[in-house]
Design a protein around this motif. Structure first.
Motif, PDB file in Angstrom:
ATOM      1  N   UNK A  86       0.816  -1.222   0.000  1.00  0.00           N
ATOM      2  CA  UNK A  86       0.000   0.000   0.000  1.00  0.00           C
ATOM      3  C   UNK A  86       0.849   1.270   0.000  1.00  0.00           C
ATOM      4  N   UNK A  87       2.146   1.128   0.198  1.00  0.00           N
ATOM      5  CA  UNK A  87       3.035   2.292   0.231  1.00  0.00           C
ATOM      6  C   UNK A  87       3.196   2.883  -1.168  1.00  0.00           C
ATOM      7  N   UNK A  88       3.009   4.185  -1.273  1.00  0.00           N
ATOM      8  CA  UNK A  88       3.218   4.860  -2.541  1.00  0.00           C
ATOM      9  C   UNK A  88       4.661   5.321  -2.662  1.00  0.00           C
ATOM     10  N   UNK A  89       5.337   4.894  -3.704  1.00  0.00           N
ATOM     11  CA  UNK A  89       6.742   5.237  -3.882  1.00  0.00           C
ATOM     12  C   UNK A  89       6.913   6.182  -5.062  1.00  0.00           C
ATOM     13  N   UNK A  90       7.652   7.260  -4.830  1.00  0.00           N
ATOM     14  CA  UNK A  90       7.994   8.202  -5.892  1.00  0.00           C
ATOM     15  C   UNK A  90       9.508   8.154  -6.052  1.00  0.00           C
ATOM     16  N   UNK A  95       3.497  14.115  -4.720  1.00  0.00           N
ATOM     17  CA  UNK A  95       3.167  13.449  -3.457  1.00  0.00           C
ATOM     18  C   UNK A  95       1.657  13.450  -3.235  1.00  0.00           C
ATOM     19  N   UNK A  96       1.028  14.594  -3.482  1.00  0.00           N
ATOM     20  CA  UNK A  96      -0.420  14.708  -3.280  1.00  0.00           C
ATOM     21  C   UNK A  96      -1.188  13.795  -4.233  1.00  0.00           C
ATOM     22  N   UNK A  97      -0.768  13.744  -5.504  1.00  0.00           N
ATOM     23  CA  UNK A  97      -1.434  12.866  -6.469  1.00  0.00           C
ATOM     24  C   UNK A  97      -1.278  11.398  -6.065  1.00  0.00           C
ATOM     25  N   UNK A  98      -0.063  11.036  -5.648  1.00  0.00           N
ATOM     26  CA  UNK A  98       0.198   9.655  -5.248  1.00  0.00           C
ATOM     27  C   UNK A  98      -0.648   9.277  -4.037  1.00  0.00           C
TER      28      UNK A  98
END
Length: 240
Positions: free
Chosen positions: A93-97, A134-137
């Motif tokens: 579930x972690x969003x990575x950029x 970050x906000x989109x992710x």
């Protein structure tokens, strides 16, 4: 050793809409810069920082961030990709950029296809651009959507497959005789063996022998596979 602030895991972050962001970056100045950028945003909370891939994994498991800015190259080449690949299993579930020095198609392709990456950015990107990413992710994560990253993964995969097929085709093309090129032209015109033999004024057995040689060169079992590959790559004009 990574650093992170203490937080109560029982706090419902979704209701407060505070985005917890961790940073994995091996350069001290950049790591501090990204961390301060997050701390200065009212809707974000700094969840800690790491300097290696192993530390990034440990940080993600202990600090439980929503989003992680992940440097692709840290201890070793593509260390960040390896860490993200592990986190795809441990914390899907972690969003990575991903953060990268320059846009390298090969590296980006690998990053997207092997991990749960949401986006990638060059490190020289403006802070506002990083914040928007970050906000989109976070929004995608919150709503269980990954439409952007899924489309990007699909497109990268398609382009990579096409590139590989084209390289393969060009290597075979250089090995073809003129007679074999003529056979391919007739295959593209959906001619049967008897028609080919009549048009080339040879025996059908000769055509069959040439077709068998073609199939061996392409590593295929049917002539339709050769025709399909050529049409897929849009290179039929070579045989006109």
């Amino acid at each position: 050793m990574f650093t992170y602030p203490y937080t109560d895991p029982m706090i419902n972050r979704w209701s407060s809409r505070i985005i917890r962001v961790a940073v994995a970056e091996d350069h001290d100045i950049l790591r501090q810069d990204f961390s301060e950028m997050i701390e200065n945003r009212p809707q974000m909370e700094w969840a800690g920082a790491a300097a290696t891939g192993n530390e990034a994994v440990e940080l993600a498991l202990q600090a439980n961030p929503d989003i992680m800015l992940m440097d692709i190259e840290m201890e070793s080449h593509q260390d960040g990709i390896e860490a993200a690949n592990r986190l795809s299993v441990l914390r899907p579930e972690l969003g990575i950029i991903f953060l990268t020095v320059h846009e390298d198609d090969e590296t980006i392709y690998k990053a997207y296809t092997l991990t749960n990456a949401r986006d990638y950015l060059v490190k020289s990107a403006e802070h506002d651009e990083i914040i928007r990413s970050i906000e989109y992710a976070y929004e995608e994560q919150k709503h269980g959507s990954s439409s952007m990253s899924s489309k990007l993964k699909s497109e990268f995969s398609r382009l990579k497959q096409t590139e590989s097929k084209l390289i393969f085709f060009m290597s075979i093309l250089s090995q073809l005789t003129q007679a074999e090129r003529d056979i391919i032209k007739l295959l593209l015109a959906s001619c049967k063996v008897e028609d080919m033999a009549r048009l080339r004024m040879v025996e059908p057995v000769t055509i069959k022998s040439q077709i068998n040689t073609l199939l061996k060169k392409f590593g295929m079992k049917r002539t339709k596979e050769i025709s399909s590959l050529i049409r897929e790559l849009n290179v039929a004009f070579i045989f006109e």
